[in-house]
Design a protein around this motif. Structure first.
Motif, short mmCIF file in Angstrom:
data_model
loop_
_atom_site.label_atom_id
_atom_site.label_comp_id
_atom_site.label_asym_id
_atom_site.label_seq_id
_atom_site.Cartn_x
_atom_site.Cartn_y
_atom_site.Cartn_z
N UNK A 266 42.53 53.24 39.32
CA UNK A 266 41.37 52.46 39.76
C UNK A 266 40.34 53.46 40.28
N UNK A 267 39.22 53.60 39.57
CA UNK A 267 38.28 54.68 39.84
C UNK A 267 37.63 54.57 41.21
N UNK A 268 37.42 53.36 41.71
CA UNK A 268 36.72 53.20 42.98
C UNK A 268 37.53 53.73 44.17
N UNK A 269 38.84 53.62 44.07
CA UNK A 269 39.69 54.03 45.19
C UNK A 269 40.56 55.24 44.88
N UNK A 270 40.68 55.58 43.59
CA UNK A 270 41.56 56.66 43.20
C UNK A 270 43.02 56.26 43.17
N UNK A 271 43.31 54.97 43.43
CA UNK A 271 44.68 54.49 43.41
C UNK A 271 45.23 54.48 41.99
N UNK A 272 46.47 54.91 41.84
CA UNK A 272 47.14 54.88 40.54
C UNK A 272 48.45 54.13 40.66
N UNK A 273 48.86 53.50 39.57
CA UNK A 273 50.14 52.80 39.53
C UNK A 273 50.60 52.69 38.09
N UNK A 274 51.87 52.39 37.92
CA UNK A 274 52.44 52.23 36.58
C UNK A 274 52.61 50.75 36.29
N UNK A 275 52.20 50.34 35.10
CA UNK A 275 52.38 48.96 34.63
C UNK A 275 53.56 48.97 33.66
N UNK A 276 54.61 48.28 34.02
CA UNK A 276 55.81 48.27 33.20
C UNK A 276 55.84 47.11 32.23
N UNK A 277 56.88 47.03 31.39
CA UNK A 277 57.05 45.90 30.48
C UNK A 277 57.10 44.59 31.25
N UNK A 278 56.37 43.58 30.75
CA UNK A 278 56.37 42.28 31.40
C UNK A 278 55.45 42.17 32.59
N UNK A 279 54.81 43.28 32.97
CA UNK A 279 53.86 43.26 34.08
C UNK A 279 52.44 43.25 33.52
N UNK A 280 51.49 42.77 34.32
CA UNK A 280 50.09 42.80 33.91
C UNK A 280 49.32 43.79 34.76
N UNK A 281 48.26 44.35 34.18
CA UNK A 281 47.37 45.22 34.95
C UNK A 281 46.80 44.43 36.12
N UNK A 282 46.44 43.18 35.88
CA UNK A 282 45.86 42.35 36.93
C UNK A 282 46.79 42.25 38.14
N UNK A 283 48.04 41.92 37.91
CA UNK A 283 48.98 41.74 39.02
C UNK A 283 49.17 43.04 39.80
N UNK A 284 49.30 44.15 39.08
CA UNK A 284 49.51 45.43 39.76
C UNK A 284 48.25 45.86 40.50
N UNK A 285 47.06 45.57 39.95
CA UNK A 285 45.81 45.93 40.62
C UNK A 285 45.61 45.10 41.89
N UNK A 286 45.99 43.83 41.83
CA UNK A 286 45.91 43.00 43.03
C UNK A 286 46.85 43.52 44.12
N UNK A 287 48.04 43.94 43.71
CA UNK A 287 48.98 44.52 44.68
C UNK A 287 48.41 45.77 45.33
N UNK A 288 47.56 46.49 44.56
CA UNK A 288 46.96 47.72 45.08
C UNK A 288 45.71 47.44 45.91
N UNK A 289 45.37 46.16 46.09
CA UNK A 289 44.25 45.80 46.94
C UNK A 289 42.91 45.70 46.26
N UNK A 290 42.87 45.70 44.92
CA UNK A 290 41.59 45.60 44.21
C UNK A 290 40.99 44.21 44.36
N UNK A 291 39.67 44.14 44.45
CA UNK A 291 38.94 42.88 44.54
C UNK A 291 38.57 42.45 43.12
N UNK A 292 39.24 41.43 42.60
CA UNK A 292 39.10 41.05 41.20
C UNK A 292 38.87 39.55 41.10
N UNK A 293 37.89 39.17 40.29
CA UNK A 293 37.69 37.76 39.95
C UNK A 293 38.57 37.46 38.74
N UNK A 294 39.38 36.41 38.83
CA UNK A 294 40.23 36.03 37.71
C UNK A 294 40.53 34.55 37.79
#
Length: 314
Positions: free
Chosen positions: A233-261
């Motif tokens: 996530x470029x704004x915070x520099x946070x990185x994470x791994x998205x595994x099988x069955x996971x979504x980028x959205x769910x992992x980004x929300x866990x990382x605290x990203x502000x996302x409209x969905x």
């Protein structure tokens, strides 16, 4: 990725057909609303906690109000039911938009295929083409004539096909011998859209058929073929791994990203996110083939990465 919100006041609620109401929304201070283009929709943030998208179906030149058409669908998760049973003139609704994931492009000839409440985005599209003297055809199907909204606003050239009177629209006659430069716009039940896609499968241009879905089509579970990948996530520099069955959205929300969905099915376009580095494995039903090939953005609720690492503008 945020989108501005505002309050709108309900100006009128009008019965348009069996189970369909038209709702006019205006600025509480009677100010001019944000202009929009044919195919655009509003996100309504309902008091019952649901967010729903509704196509704008009024006059694009009239910025005094927005108009939407809402089908009462008791089997839904409660959005349309609440709007039909609890909403009153004078109430305020929180809204985002307008946004347009179903934009009307220029073409030598337009074919419009509407099913049920899918007629709503077609009204301003058809009016825009007619105003500029363009070539067009349109078919509008529904269960019964009484359940088909906005019939009085359509020109006599539109083919009206109530199922109880005439069966299903003759898509072969409409689509099997297209004029050069034809674009097809379809909105309605998934079965109708799939039938149109099948009819046009042999066309040279894969983006000649544009569609807007009410619900995501059924797909096979392909989690076994999914490979893990890293997202930054470029704004915070946070990185994470998205595994099988996971979504980028769910992992980004866990990382605290502000996302409209909203839909989490790749059909509403709310979570569209720009790509800064890497390439997406697109799995949405919003972007055209050409837009997906541009690799400028992706819908993070369903799409994955085609590269080991993806950098997003979040």
């Amino acid at each position: 990725m945020g989108t501005s919100e505002r309050d709108l006041v309900v100006r009128t609620i009008t019965d348009e057909a069996d189970g369909v109401v038209a709702i006019e929304l205006a600025d509480p201070a009677d100010g001019a609303l944000t202009p929009w283009t044919p195919g655009a929709h509003l996100d309504l943030l309902l008091p019952n906690g649901l967010t729903r998208q509704y196509s704008l179906c009024g006059d694009v030149d009239d910025t005094s109000h927005y108009r939407i058409g809402v089908l009462r669908e008791p089997r839904s998760r409660g959005g349309s039911e609440w709007l039909h049973t609890a909403l009153a003139v004078g109430d305020r609704l929180r809204a985002r938009g307008p946004r347009n994931n179903f934009a009307l492009d220029d073409a030598a000839h337009h074919v419009f295929v509407a099913g049920g409440i899918g007629v709503t985005p077609m009204l301003p599209m058809l009016e825009a083409v007619r105003r500029r003297g363009g070539s067009w055809q349109m078919v509008y199907g529904g269960r019964t004539r009484a359940a088909m909204a906005f019939l009085g606003e359509l020109p006599p050239e539109v083919e009206i096909v109530p199922q109880d009177e005439a069966g299903h629209p003759d898509l072969g006659r409409l689509l099997d011998d297209p004029k050069p430069g034809t674009l097809v716009y379809c909105c309605g039940p998934t079965g109708l859209i799939e039938a149109v896609q099948q009819r046009c499968a042999g066309w040279a241009d894969p983006d000649a058929v544009r569609y807007e879905l009410f619900a995501a089509p059924a797909t096979d579970d392909d989690t076994g073929d999914q490979q893990p990948f890293e997202v930054e996530l470029a704004h915070t520099g946070t990185s994470f791994v998205v595994g099988p069955g996971e979504s980028i959205l769910a992992r980004a929300l866990e990382a605290g990203a502000d996302i409209v969905f909203d839909c989490e099915d790749g059909i509403c376009g709310s979570c569209e996110t720009p790509i800064l580095d890497g390439r997406a494995d697109h799995r949405d039903h919003v972007l055209t083939t050409a837009e997906q090939d541009e690799q400028r953005c992706l819908m993070i609720c369903v799409s994955r990465s085609a590269t080991p690492r993806l950098v997003l503008d979040l």
